[in-house]
Design a protein around this motif. Structure first.
Motif, PDB file in Angstrom:
ATOM      1  N   MET A   1       0.839  -1.194   0.000  1.00 49.31           N
ATOM      2  CA  MET A   1       0.000   0.000   0.000  1.00 49.31           C
ATOM      3  C   MET A   1       0.882   1.256   0.000  1.00 49.31           C
ATOM      4  N   PRO A   2       0.585   2.207  -0.884  1.00 51.61           N
ATOM      5  CA  PRO A   2       1.376   3.451  -0.903  1.00 51.61           C
ATOM      6  C   PRO A   2       1.300   4.187   0.442  1.00 51.61           C
ATOM      7  N   THR A   3       2.354   4.906   0.748  1.00 53.45           N
ATOM      8  CA  THR A   3       2.447   5.616   2.027  1.00 53.45           C
ATOM      9  C   THR A   3       1.265   6.552   2.238  1.00 53.45           C
ATOM     10  N   GLU A   4       0.913   7.304   1.211  1.00 58.79           N
ATOM     11  CA  GLU A   4      -0.189   8.271   1.336  1.00 58.79           C
ATOM     12  C   GLU A   4      -1.505   7.566   1.647  1.00 58.79           C
ATOM     13  N   LYS A   5      -1.757   6.466   0.962  1.00 55.86           N
ATOM     14  CA  LYS A   5      -3.002   5.731   1.184  1.00 55.86           C
ATOM     15  C   LYS A   5      -3.009   5.097   2.575  1.00 55.86           C
ATOM     16  N   TRP A   6      -1.864   4.534   3.005  1.00 59.23           N
ATOM     17  CA  TRP A   6      -1.773   3.940   4.337  1.00 59.23           C
ATOM     18  C   TRP A   6      -2.072   4.978   5.414  1.00 59.23           C
TER      19      TRP A   6
END
Length: 148
Positions: free
Chosen positions: A83-88
């Motif tokens: 999962m991308p950092t922003e989405k996490w």
């Protein structure tokens, strides 16, 4: 702050007990409380195989529950790790900045993903092979009985 790396490792190592769900969603998460049920039933199936052998019909229904639970938790670890950092951070650390360190991918995350992929795929294939082998053996036996 929920760590992506810790969540991936909890899903990989303690997923069948719901540890990753409790870490991310708290002790009120009903899926986390339900996860140990198929795990326990699968372990009971493994115990029946050891006790009664592979001809036990109940065991070849129960053993795959354990395998599918482990494989599903490994899949969760892979999804968390990729999962991308922003989405996490948007999903699990809403109060944090989009680029907060807790959602970043580290070497520990990569190792959790790699181990989850290897172990999860192996367990899934073993569960499917066990179930299908026993199913087809029973079908052949029934076919022989009918033809006699």
């Amino acid at each position: 702050m929920k760590s992506k790396t810790l969540a991936a490792w909890l899903a990989f190592l303690g997923g069948p007990l719901g540890l990753h769900r409790f870490y991310l969603h708290g002790f009120g998460d009903w899926i986390g409380w339900l996860l140990p049920i198929p795990t326990a039933l699968g372990l009971y199936g493994v115990e029946r195989v050891q006790q009664f052998g592979q001809d036990d019909v109940l065991s070849w229904w129960l053993v795959p529950l354990l395998g599918f639970t482990i494989a599903g938790c490994c899949l969760n670890a892979i999804v968390y790790g990729l999962m991308p950092t922003e989405k996490w951070n948007a999903r699990f650390n809403a109060a944090a900045a989009p680029e907060a360190e807790s959602g970043a991918t580290h070497w520990g995350t990569v190792f959790a993903i790699a181990l989850s992929l290897a172990i999860g795929a192996g367990v899934l294939m073993a569960s499917l092979a066990f179930s299908f082998q026993r199913y087809f053996e029973v079908q052949v036996e029934e076919g022989r009985r009918i033809s006699e």
